[in-house]
Write a protein that holds these residues in place. Structure first.
Motif, PDB file in Angstrom:
ATOM      1  N   ASN A  45     -14.080 102.051  86.580  1.00  8.23           N
ATOM      2  CA  ASN A  45     -14.088 101.446  87.915  1.00  8.23           C
ATOM      3  C   ASN A  45     -13.006 102.118  88.765  1.00  8.23           C
ATOM      4  N   HIS A  46     -11.896 102.471  88.099  1.00  6.29           N
ATOM      5  CA  HIS A  46     -10.880 103.321  88.715  1.00  6.29           C
ATOM      6  C   HIS A  46     -10.942 104.691  88.038  1.00  6.29           C
ATOM      7  N   GLY A  47     -11.245 105.719  88.817  1.00  2.00           N
ATOM      8  CA  GLY A  47     -11.600 107.024  88.251  1.00  2.00           C
ATOM      9  C   GLY A  47     -10.445 107.831  87.700  1.00  2.00           C
ATOM     10  N   TYR A  48      -9.208 107.414  87.983  1.00  3.52           N
ATOM     11  CA  TYR A  48      -8.043 108.147  87.453  1.00  3.52           C
ATOM     12  C   TYR A  48      -7.512 107.453  86.203  1.00  3.52           C
ATOM     13  N   GLU A  49      -8.243 106.499  85.667  1.00  9.73           N
ATOM     14  CA  GLU A  49      -7.813 105.771  84.471  1.00  9.73           C
ATOM     15  C   GLU A  49      -8.610 106.298  83.287  1.00  9.73           C
ATOM     16  N   TYR A  50      -8.003 107.212  82.539  1.00 15.51           N
ATOM     17  CA  TYR A  50      -8.755 108.001  81.571  1.00 15.51           C
ATOM     18  C   TYR A  50      -8.925 107.386  80.184  1.00 15.51           C
ATOM     19  N   LEU A 132     -12.742  97.788  81.413  1.00 13.75           N
ATOM     20  CA  LEU A 132     -11.665  98.534  80.750  1.00 13.75           C
ATOM     21  C   LEU A 132     -10.885  99.354  81.764  1.00 13.75           C
ATOM     22  N   HIS A 133      -9.603  99.058  81.850  1.00 15.50           N
ATOM     23  CA  HIS A 133      -8.703  99.753  82.781  1.00 15.50           C
ATOM     24  C   HIS A 133      -7.460 100.225  82.039  1.00 15.50           C
ATOM     25  N   CYS A 134      -6.567 100.902  82.799  1.00 11.90           N
ATOM     26  CA  CYS A 134      -5.212 101.189  82.326  1.00 11.90           C
ATOM     27  C   CYS A 134      -4.351 101.317  83.568  1.00 11.90           C
ATOM     28  N   GLY A 135      -3.074 101.609  83.399  1.00  2.25           N
ATOM     29  CA  GLY A 135      -2.277 101.935  84.566  1.00  2.25           C
ATOM     30  C   GLY A 135      -2.934 103.103  85.281  1.00  2.25           C
TER      31      GLY A 135
HETATM   32 ZN   LIG Z   1      -7.800  99.932  87.198  1.00  2.00          ZN
END
Ligand SMILES: [Zn+2]
Length: 324
Positions: A45-50, A132-135
């Motif tokens: 969902n956030h493309g820089y969260e690998y 699923l996300h991360c910083g």
């Molecule tokens: Zn995120």
């Protein structure tokens, strides 16, 4: 749904052009040999969260349809414009945060059309969901999960069990999510407001793809599959956890250059300096303090900062008992 023959299928959800350009969403569906629930796993969902994106690549290699009850739907990269454009928070096409525009609009801009497609094609066809996300690329983050509290006992118990099953021991008690399914804003809230237990997961930081963050997500997925009785074995649920309640997201009072003064997972007291901000000539313009005692769940750790955007998040540990 009726039991299909066990198999792994790849497909592309096409998001047609509208006010702006078209995009594609790559999806794997794993049909298990036995009946069971449909679990949606959303990465990117956030493309820089690998790490979430890489964790689904790894999980796809490992999953065995012959030993699966139910169906797993994996969205490999929800926000393809942001992933390929390497942008933090916002789409390079429409400037919107995909995880703030759910359930989306069929006639909206590209982020809204992506959200609409995922809502219709994935969320509404699932029984459970993990977002699923991360910083993000600018956020130094320690792992945690968001346990949404709705006030509805059955839903809250199901979400609390998901949180323990995932196995990350810091659980952020989140009471502030929307209740209106037409304005759900977040991916996981879109599922919850449609009656499907769901959770947002955070594991990873600062645009890295470290193996430990990736492995923690794969283990968490395995724990949830076991908990939902979709597999016969897997990691046991946590017996104890650190519940963070309240938590505060600290936003920046100024635009300028950020100097973080704490590390992720550091314990701070109320009033401790979290960060300093200078203008572009090096003059200090703000000192940002911790508003509560607690643990630094994340701190922005790259120099650019814009007024009103997050600097960090602090949560107060409330011991090992699940909240009511
Ligand atoms: Zn995120």
């Amino acid at each position: 749904m009726p039991v299909e023959s066990p198999r792994i299928e790849s497909r592309i959800i096409e998001v047609p052009a509208g006010a702006d350009s078209a995009t594609q969403i790559p999806v794997t569906t794993v049909y298990g040999a036995r009946p069971g629930p449909v679990l949606a796993l959303i990465a990117g969902n956030h493309g820089y969260e690998y790490p979430p994106i890489l964790a689904l690549q790894k999980f796809r290699e490992q999953v065995d349809p012959d030993r699966l009850s139910g169906t797993v739907v994996m969205v490999h990269v929800a926000n393809m414009p942001s992933f390929l454009g390497r942008t933090v928070y916002f789409s390079p096409i429409d400037g919107k945060n995909l995880n703030r525009v759910y359930p989306g609009r069929i006639d909206g801009t590209v982020s809204e059309r992506i959200a609409f497609a995922i809502t219709k094609e994935v969320i509404e066809k699932s029984d459970y969901l993990l977002d699923l996300h991360c910083g993000d690329g600018n956020e130094s983050l320690r792992p945690y999960v968001y346990q949404t509290v709705t006030g509805r006992a059955e839903m809250d118990a199901a979400i609390a069990e998901l949180a323990l099953a995932f196995g990350i021991d810091h659980i952020l008690v989140d009471r502030g999510r929307p209740a209106d399914p037409a304005r759900s804003l977040y991916c996981s809230t879109t599922a919850i407001t449609r009656g499907k237990p769901a959770m947002t997961v955070e594991s990873g930081y600062l645009g890295t793809s470290d193996p430990q963050s990736v492995a923690q997500i794969v283990e968490g997925i395995r724990g949830v599959l076991f908990h939902l009785k979709m597999t016969d074995s897997g990691p046991a649920p946590l017996e104890r956890a650190v519940y963070l309640d309240p938590t505060v997201v600290i936003t920046s009072p100024e635009t300028g250059i950020l100097y973080p003064k704490v590390e992720r997972d550091q314990t701070v007291s109320k009033g401790a300096v979290l960060a300093e901000i200078t203008d572009f000539f090096g003059q200090r313009t703000a000192v940002v303090d911790a508003p509560i005692d607690g643990v630094v769940l994340y701190i922005v750790a790259t120099p650019p900062i814009t007024k009103g955007q997050p600097i960090g998040c602090v949560g107060t540990p409330r011991g090992a008992s699940p909240p009511h």
